[in-house]
Design a protein around this motif. Structure first.
Motif, PDB file in Angstrom:
ATOM      1  N   SER A  31      33.583  42.209  42.731  1.00 40.68           N
ATOM      2  CA  SER A  31      33.886  40.806  42.440  1.00 40.68           C
ATOM      3  C   SER A  31      33.046  39.901  43.336  1.00 40.68           C
ATOM      4  O   SER A  31      32.481  40.354  44.341  1.00 40.68           O
ATOM      5  CB  SER A  31      35.371  40.542  42.722  1.00 40.68           C
ATOM      6  OG  SER A  31      35.621  40.764  44.099  1.00 40.68           O
ATOM      7  N   THR A  32      33.000  38.640  43.006  1.00 45.50           N
ATOM      8  CA  THR A  32      32.252  37.686  43.846  1.00 45.50           C
ATOM      9  C   THR A  32      32.792  37.646  45.282  1.00 45.50           C
ATOM     10  O   THR A  32      32.001  37.709  46.232  1.00 45.50           O
ATOM     11  CB  THR A  32      32.240  36.290  43.183  1.00 45.50           C
ATOM     12  OG1 THR A  32      31.556  36.426  41.931  1.00 45.50           O
ATOM     13  CG2 THR A  32      31.534  35.260  44.034  1.00 45.50           C
ATOM     14  N   PRO A  33      34.123  37.555  45.480  1.00 44.99           N
ATOM     15  CA  PRO A  33      34.610  37.566  46.871  1.00 44.99           C
ATOM     16  C   PRO A  33      34.198  38.833  47.632  1.00 44.99           C
ATOM     17  O   PRO A  33      33.857  38.763  48.819  1.00 44.99           O
ATOM     18  CB  PRO A  33      36.138  37.492  46.720  1.00 44.99           C
ATOM     19  CG  PRO A  33      36.366  36.903  45.374  1.00 44.99           C
ATOM     20  CD  PRO A  33      35.218  37.322  44.509  1.00 44.99           C
ATOM     21  N   LEU A  34      34.204  39.976  46.937  1.00 40.86           N
ATOM     22  CA  LEU A  34      33.785  41.224  47.594  1.00 40.86           C
ATOM     23  C   LEU A  34      32.307  41.145  47.980  1.00 40.86           C
ATOM     24  O   LEU A  34      31.925  41.495  49.094  1.00 40.86           O
ATOM     25  CB  LEU A  34      34.036  42.415  46.657  1.00 40.86           C
ATOM     26  CG  LEU A  34      33.854  43.823  47.241  1.00 40.86           C
ATOM     27  CD1 LEU A  34      34.660  44.845  46.442  1.00 40.86           C
ATOM     28  CD2 LEU A  34      32.417  44.286  47.353  1.00 40.86           C
ATOM     29  N   MET A  35      31.482  40.676  47.057  1.00 45.33           N
ATOM     30  CA  MET A  35      30.038  40.608  47.361  1.00 45.33           C
ATOM     31  C   MET A  35      29.751  39.635  48.505  1.00 45.33           C
ATOM     32  O   MET A  35      28.826  39.854  49.289  1.00 45.33           O
ATOM     33  CB  MET A  35      29.249  40.227  46.108  1.00 45.33           C
ATOM     34  CG  MET A  35      29.201  41.316  45.055  1.00 45.33           C
ATOM     35  SD  MET A  35      28.618  42.932  45.652  1.00 45.33           S
ATOM     36  CE  MET A  35      26.922  42.571  46.069  1.00 45.33           C
ATOM     37  N   LYS A  36      30.548  38.571  48.590  1.00 48.68           N
ATOM     38  CA  LYS A  36      30.370  37.632  49.714  1.00 48.68           C
ATOM     39  C   LYS A  36      30.672  38.326  51.039  1.00 48.68           C
ATOM     40  O   LYS A  36      29.960  38.133  52.026  1.00 48.68           O
ATOM     41  CB  LYS A  36      31.246  36.395  49.526  1.00 48.68           C
ATOM     42  CG  LYS A  36      30.674  35.457  48.477  1.00 48.68           C
ATOM     43  CD  LYS A  36      31.456  34.156  48.387  1.00 48.68           C
ATOM     44  CE  LYS A  36      30.748  33.212  47.403  1.00 48.68           C
ATOM     45  NZ  LYS A  36      31.637  32.144  46.917  1.00 48.68           N
TER      46      LYS A  36
END
Ligand code: CAA
Length: 260
Positions: A31-36
């Protein structure tokens, strides 16, 4: 230590940072939060002045089962285009220190792409690679069509991307996508840590230059690449580590790297 929600970080060996993707409920979907968080952790290791190489891994069941399909399902062309969706994944490729992917279980879609953004892929006996996007009515979006084609050639890449069929760790190794396949999941991570420790034990300037010139071969054309490598080779004569390394060899001593 920074607390992350979707990843774990540690320093299991001198000079080696380990990042473990830890979102078990969604098979490590990216997910985007994970990639951040992943970008932040990579940046933190790359800039701490102590870490010489990073190992990126997941669980025994999944390295990562892809981009987060539930996050993507409602996207429109306009929203994806305006936010340049997935662009932030490319941050990983800007990391100056080597990253080794230790892949066990699923590395599908964005998971396969994430592994391919790393510098070396080691995998376990139950690694499952693939680009199944075609089954979702889409195509790889994290560089998969480009990197897989360069790694294994057009015909195989076409077959995999057009059929969405998975391939094994053994096949990945045979085709040159992965550099090694280990006998167990634990051995895969251990092997990656060991190789990372070897790399972290060398002079940091030469390691950075080595990564840069191999990437030049991977990304550009041969004539330019050979020249680029030669110029970088010349530049390394300006470093302390070149004098340290070559003097130590001549004196039959172990080099004490200055990283300068
Ligand atoms: N995104 C979001 N959630 C995912 C996911 C993903 N990519 N992969 C798995 N999950 C979730 C499942 O929805 C499920 O959640 P619930 O328990 O809430 O239902 C949980 O993880 C466990 O998954 P399964 O029950 O499906 O586990 P399984 O063992 O039966 O199957 C699997 C495993 C074959 C890997 C299957 O989960 C699967 O096919 N996943 C999707 C693989 C995929 O298509 N990846 C490509 C995504 S597109 C992409 O990545 C685009 C890009 O190029 C950037």
């Amino acid at each position: 230590a920074t607390a992350y929600e979707f990843i774990l970080t540690s320093t299991p060996r001198p000079g080696v940072g380990q990042i473990t993707i830890n979102r078990p409920k969604a098979l490590n979907a990216l997910s985007t939060p994970l990639m951040k968080e992943l970008n932040a952790a990579v940046k933190s290791f790359a800039t701490d002045g102590k870490t010489g190489a990073i190992v990126l891994t997941g669980s025994e069941r999944a390295f990562a089962a892809g981009a987060d399909i539930k996050e993507m399902a409602p996207l429109t062309f306009s929203s994806a285009y305006k936010t340049d969706f997935i662009q932030l994944w490319s941050d990983l490729t800007q990391c100056p220190i080597p990253i080794i992917a230790a892949v066990n279980g699923y590395a599908l879609g964005g998971g396969c792409e994430l592994a391919m953004m790393c510098d070396i892929i080691f995998c376990g006996p139950k690694a499952v690679f693939g680009q199944p996007e075609i089954k979702l009515g889409t195509i790889p979006g994290g560089g998969g069509s480009q990197r897989l084609t360069r790694a294994i050639g057009k015909s195989k890449a076409m077959e995999i991307i057009l059929t969405g069929k998975n391939f094994s760790g053994k096949e990945a190794e045979k085709w040159g996508l992965a550099s090694k396949v280990f006998e167990t999941a634990e051995a895969t991570v251990e092997g990656a840590l060991e190789t990372a420790e070897t790399i972290a034990g060398y002079g940091g300037v030469a390691v950075k230059a080595a990564k840069e010139v191999v990437n030049q071969a991977y990304e550009g054309n041969l004539a330019e690449g050979v020249k680029y490598e030669r110029r970088m080779f010349h530049a390394l004569f300006a470093t302390k580590d070149q004098k340290i390394g070559m003097t130590a060899f001549a004196e039959k001593k172990k080099p004490e790297w200055s990283h300068e």
